[in-house]
Design a protein around this motif. Structure first.
Motif, PDB file in Angstrom:
ATOM      1  N   TYR C 154       1.232  -1.244   0.146  1.00 18.43           N
ATOM      2  CA  TYR C 154      -0.068  -0.253   0.184  1.00 18.43           C
ATOM      3  C   TYR C 154       1.157   0.855  -0.022  1.00 18.43           C
ATOM      4  O   TYR C 154       2.152   1.292   0.373  1.00 18.43           O
ATOM      5  N   ALA C 155       0.156   2.440  -0.895  1.00 16.88           N
ATOM      6  CA  ALA C 155       1.235   3.750  -0.713  1.00 16.88           C
ATOM      7  C   ALA C 155       0.288   4.230   0.631  1.00 16.88           C
ATOM      8  O   ALA C 155       0.007   3.994   0.914  1.00 16.88           O
ATOM      9  N   PRO C 156       0.953   5.306   0.921  1.00 18.13           N
ATOM     10  CA  PRO C 156       2.021   5.654   0.309  1.00 18.13           C
ATOM     11  C   PRO C 156       3.692   5.184   1.460  1.00 18.13           C
ATOM     12  O   PRO C 156       4.697   5.876   1.750  1.00 18.13           O
ATOM     13  N   LEU C 157       3.351   3.460   1.639  1.00 19.26           N
ATOM     14  CA  LEU C 157       4.125   3.007   2.931  1.00 19.26           C
ATOM     15  C   LEU C 157       5.690   2.315   1.811  1.00 19.26           C
ATOM     16  O   LEU C 157       7.020   2.410   2.095  1.00 19.26           O
ATOM     17  N   PHE C 162       8.854   7.006   3.588  1.00 21.88           N
ATOM     18  CA  PHE C 162       8.959   5.198   3.917  1.00 21.88           C
ATOM     19  C   PHE C 162       9.715   4.046   4.211  1.00 21.88           C
ATOM     20  O   PHE C 162       8.998   3.177   5.124  1.00 21.88           O
ATOM     21  N   PHE C 245       0.816   8.728  -6.149  1.00 23.39           N
ATOM     22  CA  PHE C 245       1.063   8.213  -4.734  1.00 23.39           C
ATOM     23  C   PHE C 245       1.273   8.873  -3.621  1.00 23.39           C
ATOM     24  O   PHE C 245       1.361   8.868  -2.767  1.00 23.39           O
ATOM     25  N   THR C 247       1.222  11.582  -1.098  1.00 26.58           N
ATOM     26  CA  THR C 247      -0.257  12.358  -0.695  1.00 26.58           C
ATOM     27  C   THR C 247       0.620  13.516   0.025  1.00 26.58           C
ATOM     28  O   THR C 247      -0.852  14.605  -0.405  1.00 26.58           O
ATOM     29  N   SER C 252      -3.612  10.196  -4.296  1.00 24.18           N
ATOM     30  CA  SER C 252      -4.130   9.818  -3.325  1.00 24.18           C
ATOM     31  C   SER C 252      -3.645   8.289  -3.181  1.00 24.18           C
ATOM     32  O   SER C 252      -2.954   7.223  -3.741  1.00 24.18           O
ATOM     33  N   ALA C 253      -3.596   8.114  -2.254  1.00 20.83           N
ATOM     34  CA  ALA C 253      -2.715   6.721  -1.111  1.00 20.83           C
ATOM     35  C   ALA C 253      -4.353   5.941  -1.750  1.00 20.83           C
ATOM     36  O   ALA C 253      -3.930   4.399  -2.396  1.00 20.83           O
TER      37      ALA C 253
END
Lengths: 198, 361, 557
Positions: C154-157, C162, C245, C247, C252-253
């Motif tokens: 998953y974004a923004p991980l 990150f 992605f 944010t 948008s995640a």
């Protein structure tokens, strides 16, 4: 393998299935369409959402000349394939060369537009959401045009070396399917980026 | 055509049949184990976040829907399971071998129609039941007595702000119990400071995600006082596992007292002035806020009323003297990968700062 | 033209020097060899993925355990999920499809043999690239690290902020590369099935396995592309500073989630449909009846193919979509359960009134039926969005999808292994060991995945490297871990059985199961050219017609 009541040859002689080249290319086109769809969706989703930086209305000019070139190249490639089917090798070579030229002009024009956008308008892929989605979508299309040009050039080379004959018209037609696909994608990209998005 | 296969023997069927007969029993056993365990767990109900022990309106409507869905799926299971077991037992290959293949049946349009129409009807029933609950939860209108909370997810802790009440705290949320005469639910606005998180306290509501650059919201309406546990439910990085949540549901009076205490600026005592000086002069103030002092960092939790919390490090350790010291000295020993750096204080400074923090009631 | 004459012409290849043999395997374009390469590759990664799972379960056997660090655990679940989906399930299903489709349609090879080889090697290389991350993940800065962002990343991980270093890039690029391999394989499947069927085999006379692989191939074309596109976007974000992605720049995640799940949900149908295919071929043979309701089975599969593209956001019920969007995905998700249920009833109908033989392939098919039923029902539970607001992202979901993938797909795969192993190797496997494998695996599977539902109901989220004691989760986690040992032993027995039988098993002959589709008319293993003469067929079961000339299928279909 069948029951002896029916002579096998009548089923066999009537048995004809589509040409695998056409089906294979259609599958590839389906997959590529899905990729382009995702980029188009991202473009549309982010219209108007940039937090800063140049907007489409400010910096985009309609690429009419480039579009005309690219779309006419569909006509020329169609003529080329028709010529090859009729074994008219010199006409084929000419139309093919025209297709390659028109495609190259399109790519060149795209390059010129990007140069203007980057150096005069300050729009890059990392400037804002518009830059990100614009360069990725138009760039993906330009990449596919480039691949097409490489293919066109290869076939031209083979033709000049005398290796392309009438029996290859089906193969060339398969390639032409790809080229038509690239043109149709441009129609969509043009509409989304230069008409809807502005 | 002969179907010859000498490797099949009757003794092979015994374990097959035994297990077939035992499978319903096995499921009953599992079910009874589960219910026994649940009864046992009831004694510590607030620590076992059982979705089937709801204590708040949204969780209760979810439970009702869930039981309805469970009953229907259990019925479907029993019917199909029984048919399968029956088919396996009745139609297995037996001697005497007549060497004939069984009747070659290609299909049956009536059966196909039947087992299409019935599932479609079941789907419609389930859908309408589900849609009702979706709407009742997502489109609930906050009544006048609602408590508004903003929850901001961080890696790896929860920031809670009560905008209407001027309270800021972390990780442990206090809310009043609501009754039907005077409804005081809590509506939570969900934001994120970094990556995705998810707010989940099973006994009080379903989970809702906290997503950066997006505003989400959820609500709870607890009826019984008590402490309810939960934790982050969307993988957010190394210490996602220890981003725990506690919600203390209190009576109206207790809640008001708590709010009043939280609104006070930090206690200030001379006995801990040394610790306070160290706190204000080192990097602590970059991340932490203590109201009434110069510390106003937002990266880490607000520490103004730290001693009002039962745990530290988002639930990773209980709030004791030793744990506090250890956390400041070496956070990785409690929560490896947490974003709090080891502060490298001398022993004396460490004791002083810890004493100061312990004065923040 | 009889089957006997084909058998006589098959020869075992004379033994060659090892170098020559290896070279011939590496450069092969023969669909049978490429199929076997895919399958062997998948088995290797099955063991690796299983080890990753075992590490996780050992860490979770008791609360606050210190078997591995949180960083390692997070890499384990990321690599386990990614490996199992992309480097076990996809390759093994492409492998079986590659092996069986030309044989079942009476063709000599796939439509594009060199594309076939290219696709395999691309997939293989993608896997190696992903696993290289264990040593190369952090670039030059220290010990390498595998990706730890979860298999759905998953974004923004996954943004550079990150996820520093290159571990995420290995995930992206490894999958991008193998994704192109998958698209190549899918193009081959569709072109082969549409264009190379033997005379008389109209679409309505293909074996169900071929139909289902056609649907699966067509789906892959549309399914992998969204993931490819999303990964290109992620790479542009990470390398060129794009903002898809991001944010902080207004990105948008949720967009990543949409793109990922538009891939991710149909992908699980891509995985399960070939398992349906195996079961649809094996159950009839061991029930001694044709498949019940062939046209409906085809229609149901096509229906599943289409509807599965409309359900993706049931993975996103908790992200805060409005009630109308949530309700839409509730109804589509429940609707896709209808054709799936129809298939279960049709398999039941096939068994009904038959003469069931409980050989190892059939045992696994029966396990499949029971377990897929349960998996489908827990899926219906999750489809009820408010129920999912509690159960989503918890161990209930983990239990559900493992029930589908292990209890459904893997059981179907084991059935296929045992059923076609004699054809591929020329030898019979040991039936006693096969039965032992089955029962041990059933015990292990149920210990692990039945009880895994309970912590989910009691509030245990997924992807946590440890958990608090006293939440009622301890006992269940313990039992879940115990089940792993049974499964591990069962897999060892399985691998041992196949290896031993390949060299020392009894000769299988052409048709050990008295089957009805064309692959059983060739020798075991088939010659490189498959058929001396291209067969001509008149029904869905050409060998039934041959074996029962007085009562052929084509009179009744």
């Amino acid at each position: 393998m069948s029951s002896t009541a029916i002579p096998p040859t009548s089923i066999e002689s009537q048995w004809s299935l589509p040409y695998k080249g056409h089906v294979g290319m259609a599958c590839l086109i389906a997959a590529e369409s899905a990729i382009f769809t995702i980029f188009v969706v991202a473009y549309i989703f982010y219209i108007g959402k940039s937090l800063s930086g140049p907007t489409p209305r400010e910096v985009l000019h309609l690429p009419i000349f480039a579009t005309v070139c690219l779309l006419s190249s569909s006509l020329t490639i169609h003529a080329a394939v028709g010529a090859l089917r009729k074994s008219n090798l010199s006409a084929f070579c000419l139309w093919w060369f025209l297709t390659l030229t028109l495609g190259a002009i399109f790519l060149f024009e795209t390059g010129r537009e990007w140069q203007r956008l980057i150096y005069h308008e300050g729009l890059t892929i990392s400037t804002n959401l518009f830059g990100t989605t614009y360069y990725s979508l138009v760039g993906l299309h330009a990449f596919h045009v480039t691949v097409g040009l490489i293919g066109l050039f290869t076939v031209l080379l083979l033709t000049l070396l005398g290796k392309v004959q009438q029996e290859h018209s089906r193969n060339v037609d398969v390639f032409a399917m790809y080229w038509h696909f690239v043109d149709v994608v441009w129609i969509v990209v043009f509409t989304v980026v230069y008409i809807i998005g502005r | 055509m002969q179907v010859r296969d000498s490797s099949i023997s009757y003794t092979r069927w015994a374990p097959q049949v035994l297990v077939c007969r035992c499978w319903p029993a096995a499921f009953l056993l599992a079910a009874s184990l589960f219910s026994v365990h649940s009864c046992f767990a009831f004694a510590q109900a607030s620590r076992v976040p059982d979705i089937f022990k709801p204590a708040s309106t949204p969780a209760e409507s979810i439970q009702r829907l869930s039981l309805f869905v469970l009953v229907i799926t259990a019925l479907i299971f029993v019917v199909v399971f029984s048919l399968l077991v029956y088919a396996i037992r009745k139609f297995r290959y037996r001697a005497p071998e007549d060497g004939l293949e069984p009747p070659q049946v290609y299909g049956s349009n009536q059966m196909e129609l039947a087992w299409t129409v019935v599932p479609v009807l079941i789907v419609l029933v389930l859908f309408f039941a589900t849609a009702r609950v979706i709407h009742s939860i997502q489109q609930a209108v906050p009544p006048p007595g609602t408590i508004q909370v903003t929850a901001i997810g961080h890696q790896f802790w929860w920031e809670f702000r009560y905008p209407g009440l001027g309270v800021v705290t972390a990780n442990e949320l206090h809310v009043p119990a609501s009754n039907s005469a005077q409804r005081t639910p809590t509506f939570v606005t969900l934001l994120s400071a970094d990556t995705d998180h998810s707010f989940w306290v099973p006994q009080l509501a379903g989970k809702t995600d906290l997503i950066p650059n997006r505003v989400n919201s959820m609500w709870i309406e607890p009826h019984e006082t008590g402490m309810y546990v939960g934790q982050c439910a969307q993988y957010c990085g190394t210490q996602h596992a220890k981003m725990l949540l506690r919600i203390y549901v209190e009576s109206r009076e207790q809640f008001n007292q708590w709010v009043a205490a939280q609104k006070q600026p930090a206690h200030s005592a001379d006995a801990v002035a040394a610790g306070r000086r160290i706190f204000e002069k080192t990097a602590c103030v970059n991340c932490h806020a203590i109201s009434g002092t110069i510390a106003d960092g937002r990266f880490g939790p607000d520490l103004t009323h730290l001693m009002g919390r039962e745990t530290i490090a988002a639930g990773a350790a209980t709030n004791t003297h030793e744990n506090l010291k250890l956390w400041i000295h070496n956070p990785d020993s409690i929560k490896p990968g947490a974003l709090m750096p080891a502060m490298n204080l001398s022993n004396q400074d460490l004791e002083a700062v810890t004493a100061y923090l312990e004065s923040l009631r | 033209m009889s089957s006997e004459s084909i058998a006589l012409t098959a020869v075992r290849e004379p033994s060659r020097p090892l170098g020559d043999a290896l070279y011939s395997w590496v450069t092969t374009v023969d669909h049978k060899r490429l199929g076997i390469l895919y399958i062997l590759y998948a088995i290797l990664f099955l063991v690796i993925g299983g080890i990753e799972a075992s590490v996780m379960r050992l860490q979770l056997i008791v609360p606050h355990n210190h078997f591995v660090s949180p960083q390692t655990f997070n890499r384990m679940f990321t690599m386990h999920g990614t490996t199992m989906v992309f480097f076990v399930a996809m390759p093994v299903l492409f492998g079986f499809g590659n092996y069986l489709i030309p044989l079942m349609i009476g063709a000599r090879d796939m439509a594009f043999p060199r594309l076939n080889a290219w696709s395999f090697w691309l997939t293989a290389f993608g896997g190696l690239l992903l696993y290289f991350s264990f040593v190369g993940g952090n670039g030059l800065y220290g010990a390498g690290s595998a990706p730890d962002v979860g298999w759905f990343a998953y974004a923004p991980l996954t943004a550079k902020t990150f996820s520093v270093g290159h571990s995420t890039d290995f995930w992206t690029l490894g999958l991008l590369v193998s994704g192109f391999g998958s698209i190549g394989a899918a193009v081959n499947f569709v072109a082969t099935i549409v264009c190379l069927r033997c005379p008389g085999m109209s679409l309505g006379k293909m074996p169900l396995l071929v139909w289902l692989n056609l649907v699966m191939g067509a789906m892959v074309l549309l399914v992998i592309s969204p993931l490819t596109a999303a990964q290109v976007m992620l790479s542009l974000d990470r390398f060129l500073g794009a903002h898809f992605f991001d944010t902080q720049a207004g990105g948008s995640a949720v967009l990543w989630m949409h793109f990922f799940w538009i891939f991710g949900h149909p992908e699980v149908y891509v995985l399960v449909i070939p398992a349906f295919a195996f079961v649809s071929e094996i159950i009839p043979v061991f029930s001694r009846k044709p498949i019940f309701g062939y046209p409906v089975m085809v229609a149901a599969t096509v229906c599943i193919g289409f509807v599965s593209f409309g359900v993706w956001a049931h993975h996103m019920f908790t992200i805060g979509m409005n009630s109308y969007a949530n309700s839409f995905f509730v109804i589509t998700t429940m609707v896709v359960g209808v054709p799936t249920g129809i298939k279960i009833f049709n398999w039941l109908g096939t068994m009904w009134g038959g003469k069931l033989q409980f050989k190892t392939p059939m045992l696994f098919c029966i396990g499949f039926l029971f377990q897929f039923l349960v998996a489908g029902l827990t899926g219906i539970m999750l489809a009820a969005a408010p129920f999912d607001w509690q159960l989503g992202n918890s161990y209930f979901v983990v239990a559900h999808f493992h029930y589908v993938i292990v209890g459904g797909i893997l059981f179907g795969l084991f059935a296929a292994f045992y059923y076609w192993f004699p054809k591929m190797s020329g030898h019979l496997y040991n039936e006693k060991l096969g039965t032992l494998h089955f029962w041990l695996f059933v015990i292990g599977f149920h210990l692990t995945f039945d009880f895994m539902h309970i912590p989910g109901i009691l509030g245990m989220p997924r992807r946590i490297y440890t958990y608090e004691p006293g939440r009622g989760w301890d006992l269940w986690n313990f039992i879940v871990t115990i089940g792993v040992f049974f499964q591990a032993v069962a897999i060892l027995i399985f691998v041992g059985n196949l290896l031993y039988s390949m060299f020392k098993g009894k000769l299988a002959g052409n048709d050990p199961w008295d089957g009805w589709t064309l692959e059983w008319s060739t020798s075991s293993p088939p010659p490189e050219y498959n058929f001396a003469r291209i067969p001509v067929v008149r029904s869905r079961r050409p060998l039934w017609d041959l074996k029962h000339p007085e009562d052929p299928d084509w009179k009744y279909e």
